[in-house]
Write an enzyme that holds these catalytic residues in place. Sequence first.
Site, PDB file in Angstrom:
ATOM      1  CB  ALA A   1     -26.613  23.110   8.606  1.00 10.83           C
ATOM      2  CB  CYS A   2     -22.617  25.493   9.897  1.00 13.91           C
ATOM      3  SG  CYS A   2     -23.717  26.583  10.831  1.00 13.91           S
ATOM      4  CB  SER A   3     -21.017  21.226   6.827  1.00 10.54           C
ATOM      5  OG  SER A   3     -20.624  21.057   8.166  1.00 10.54           O
TER       6      SER A   3
ATOM      7  CB  SER B   1     -22.279  27.560   4.796  1.00 14.44           C
ATOM      8  OG  SER B   1     -22.755  28.621   3.982  1.00 14.44           O
TER       9      SER B   1
END
Length: 374
Positions: free
Chosen positions: A155-157, A334
């Site tokens: 995901a965003c990481s 990300s």
Amino acid sequence: MYTPAITGSGVFTPSEAITNAELVEAFNAYVDIYNAEHAAEIAAGDVPAKEYSSVEFIEKASGIEQRYVIDKKGILDPHVMHPLLRQRSDDEPSLMAEMALDAAKKALEQAGKTAADVDAVICAASNLERAYPAVAIEIQQLLHVNGFAFDMNVACSSATFGIQAAADMIRSGSIRSALVVNPEICSAHLEWRDRDCHFIFGDVATAVLIERAEDADGPYFEIKSTRCATEFSNNIRNNNGFLRRSRPDVVADRRDMQFMQNGRKVFKEVLPMVSDHIANHMAAEGIEASDLKRLWLHQANKSMNDFIGKKVLGRTPEPGEQPNILQDYANTSSAGSIIAFSKYSKDIKEGDIGLICSFGAGYSVGSVIVQKHG
């Protein structure tokens, strides 16, 4: 053991942008259409009426002023409310690979390198365009890179996790260099008809070239340390996937098939997780808050970043210490922390220490401590 370093970075920015005013006008037109079509149910109390959005609401809730998108026409059409993306043939480059290619070439140019210098490609993104073949391998082919490639999703990481994977391979000696690319077509998985989130996301692609420090042809950021952590939570999710078509109980307009979040819980649970993660990472490396010259944080929400910055530094960050690009790009999943790094790292001086951090669904958090050389 070898020392990994970021030697180049690049950002692909779509040509189309949507301001908050444009978005609100389209959303409120959709609200009028919806409420008129469901007037009887609303009057009977069976269906709640939808509420208008406003520029003031969006900016107070997020700090976002505009966002770049691949297609604004479909998003701003109150009868459509999603991007209209042409289905490409299997013989054409995919949209995601095309975006990543642009960012990757910029990163290579900044580093003074070519595709011949790259051993691996990691495509790390929240929502990949397809299950297989890997988008990373397509990018590898378009760049004419030898070696190998693979996709990953945290995901965003995803970007910081991808950087750790590349850095670990370089440290071990299994590769000399890797491109970590983050193409994010967030507009395609956002529910533009939901007032609580219709303003959050934008589209972009970023890339960083990571090499052995000894191979750098110019200034570089030594990757001194990386740290990743995950903790399962359903508070940010997207239930759409290939199993959807196999389930007769799933209807086309089920709300949870697009981006969903419980914002209050996310704010309450993620902020301490991220702040503690960064503090523990710094402590393990013997780095004091006063040693940090720059924080490049995930760009999800201005209030969240302000809180984290104050917690990490022990004071309100000075202008420039914690750069935000959220107001221009919105949340780009990300890619957000890498946009901030790419645009606000050129003034960092020899020996200065900075920290890249991303966090999001999972929950997940990744941090990368870097030091400028050259």
